[in-house]
Enzyme design. Structure first.
Site, PDB file in Angstrom:
ATOM      1  N   HIS A 183       0.829  -1.210   0.000  1.00 51.31           N
ATOM      2  CA  HIS A 183       0.000   0.000   0.000  1.00 51.31           C
ATOM      3  C   HIS A 183       0.863   1.258   0.000  1.00 51.31           C
ATOM      4  CE1 HIS A 183      -3.626   2.401   1.092  1.00 51.31           C
ATOM      5  NE2 HIS A 183      -2.729   3.147   1.719  1.00 51.31           N
ATOM      6  N   GLU A 184       1.806   1.303   0.930  1.00 54.25           N
ATOM      7  CA  GLU A 184       2.660   2.483   1.024  1.00 54.25           C
ATOM      8  C   GLU A 184       3.606   2.588  -0.165  1.00 54.25           C
ATOM      9  OE1 GLU A 184       2.010   4.750   3.115  1.00 54.25           O
ATOM     10  OE2 GLU A 184       0.545   3.528   4.199  1.00 54.25           O
ATOM     11  N   HIS A 196       1.964   4.575  -2.866  1.00 53.98           N
ATOM     12  CA  HIS A 196       2.121   6.018  -2.639  1.00 53.98           C
ATOM     13  C   HIS A 196       3.529   6.478  -3.021  1.00 53.98           C
ATOM     14  CE1 HIS A 196      -1.724   6.401  -0.722  1.00 53.98           C
ATOM     15  NE2 HIS A 196      -1.399   5.691   0.345  1.00 53.98           N
TER      16      HIS A 196
END
Length: 377
Positions: A25-26, A29
């Site tokens: 997920h990170e 980003h």
């Protein structure tokens, strides 16, 4: 019979499930932020004090925090919840300022934010593709194979051979979709569109409530009408068919989540059904005892959950940022700092309250409160 996994086993597989999902997920980003020219100051898996870490040549600190529930990427300049330019930011040299999150256009900021949830969905799609490639895709036709005597389905008029075309306004392509929809609606009037003898007709039925326990003792409350399916078939998919099948499976899971959330909001399903980190840890260990495919399939479901929840328009979540970006796009200016700060503070406290609530639910599902009451009494 498979035994319930112990604490160490459960904790291990919980970390194996959550850790990579948070990282992915990170990483979404991070990669899109880097593509947009934003410097990442910190990439953290977990919160709290750093256990270990290193700094790369770009100046990003990669670290692991002692609390593994979550993680974050902190971009240069992105120090406030509202991501609004501060006086300190305005005073930065132009070259340095251009590498900060706030310096980017609205669409770039939105792309960086949405990249995290999208990456979780993509991971789930890749997992489903792998499972389908190795084991094929199991499909169950929407034809009724059996009707339980005395069940709501029999009373409503279902017969063997009926082909279910739709439940309410939702078209049905596989029998499992029927179970997913009915399970969330015990006691509710439901309309089925069926085909019988070449003719379409409507049947109304009210699902009954059935409480079952799985092999691990977990209690599950489901709506049931008493229909059985015909035999499922395993279909081998070509490489070109795999992406479409995996996307369709992911969409189906998301629709089920949306449906469940709506039922809870409408008060048709008790909020006691909500689970938190303890439940996820429990199911992580249990799915691992069933084998690699069961565990990796569970990871795919949690990845979809993580992506879906983060897209909800709740301040402090990615969806909250996207909501304010949407408002900014409409009114042609950022939402005021005061409004955003209050929204993010209230969102933070709401999330903390929800976390405490689902943890309370988790502990209650294990009978902790009843045992404590017994000890006190």
């Amino acid at each position: 019979m498979i035994e319930t996994p112990g604490f160490i086993w459960t904790l291990l597989f919980f970390l194996l499930a959550i850790g990579p999902l948070v990282f992915v997920h990170e990483l979404g980003h991070y990669l899109v932020g880097r593509w947009c020219g934003v410097k990442a100051e910190v990439f953290s898996i977990g919160f709290g004090r750093e256990i270990t870490g290193w700094t790369d040549k770009r100046g990003t600190r990669w670290k692991i925090g002692w609390m593994p529930l979550g993680g974050y990427v902190r971009f240069a300049g992105d120090m406030s919840a509202a991501s609004e330019p501060s006086e300190e930011w305005k005073a930065l040299p132009e070259a340095e300022r251009n590498r900060t999150f706030q310096s980017k256009t609205l669409w770039q900021r939105a792309l960086i934010v949405v990249a995290g949830p999208v990456t979780n969905f993509l991971l789930a799609i890749v997992i489903f593709m792998g499972i389908f490639a190795v084991y094929g895709q199991t499909k169950t036709p929407t034809v009724v194979g059996s009707v339980v005597a005395g069940s709501p389905a029999e009373k409503a008029g279902f017969v063997v051979g009926d082909k279910i075309l739709a439940v309410g306004d939702s078209e049905i392509s596989e029998f499992g979709q029927v179970s997913d929809i009915v399970a969330l609606r015990p006691g509710m009037v439901m309309s089925f569109l069926i085909e019988r003898g070449g003719t379409e007709q409507r049947i109304t039925v009210v699902p009954g409530l059935k409480i079952i326990k799985d092999r691990f003792g977990n209690e599950i409350r489901l709506g049931q009408i008493g229909l059985g399916s015909v035999m499922p078939v395993s279909v081998s998919l070509s490489p070109l068919e795999l992406p479409g099948a995996a996307v369709a499976q992911t969409v189906r899971v998301v629709k089920s989540m949306v449906d469940g959330l709506v039922q809870i909001i409408m008060g048709r399903i008790s909020v006691k059904e909500l689970g938190g980190p303890i439940k996820i840890a429990q199911y992580s260990g249990q799915s691992a005892t069933l084998g690699f495919v069961a565990f990796i399939g569970f990871v795919a479901l949690i990845s979809i959950n993580l992506g879906f929840i983060n897209l909800l328009p709740i301040p402090t979540l990615d969806g909250g940022h996207l909501f304010f970006y949407g408002v900014e796009a409409i009114i042609r200016r950022p939402v005021s700092m005061v409004v955003q700060e209050w929204a993010y503070r209230s969102g933070f406290f709401s999330l903390m309250a929800l976390m405490l609530f689902v943890t309370f639910n988790d502990l209650a599902s294990f009978g902790l409160w009843n045992r404590l009451t017994g000890l006190i009494g």
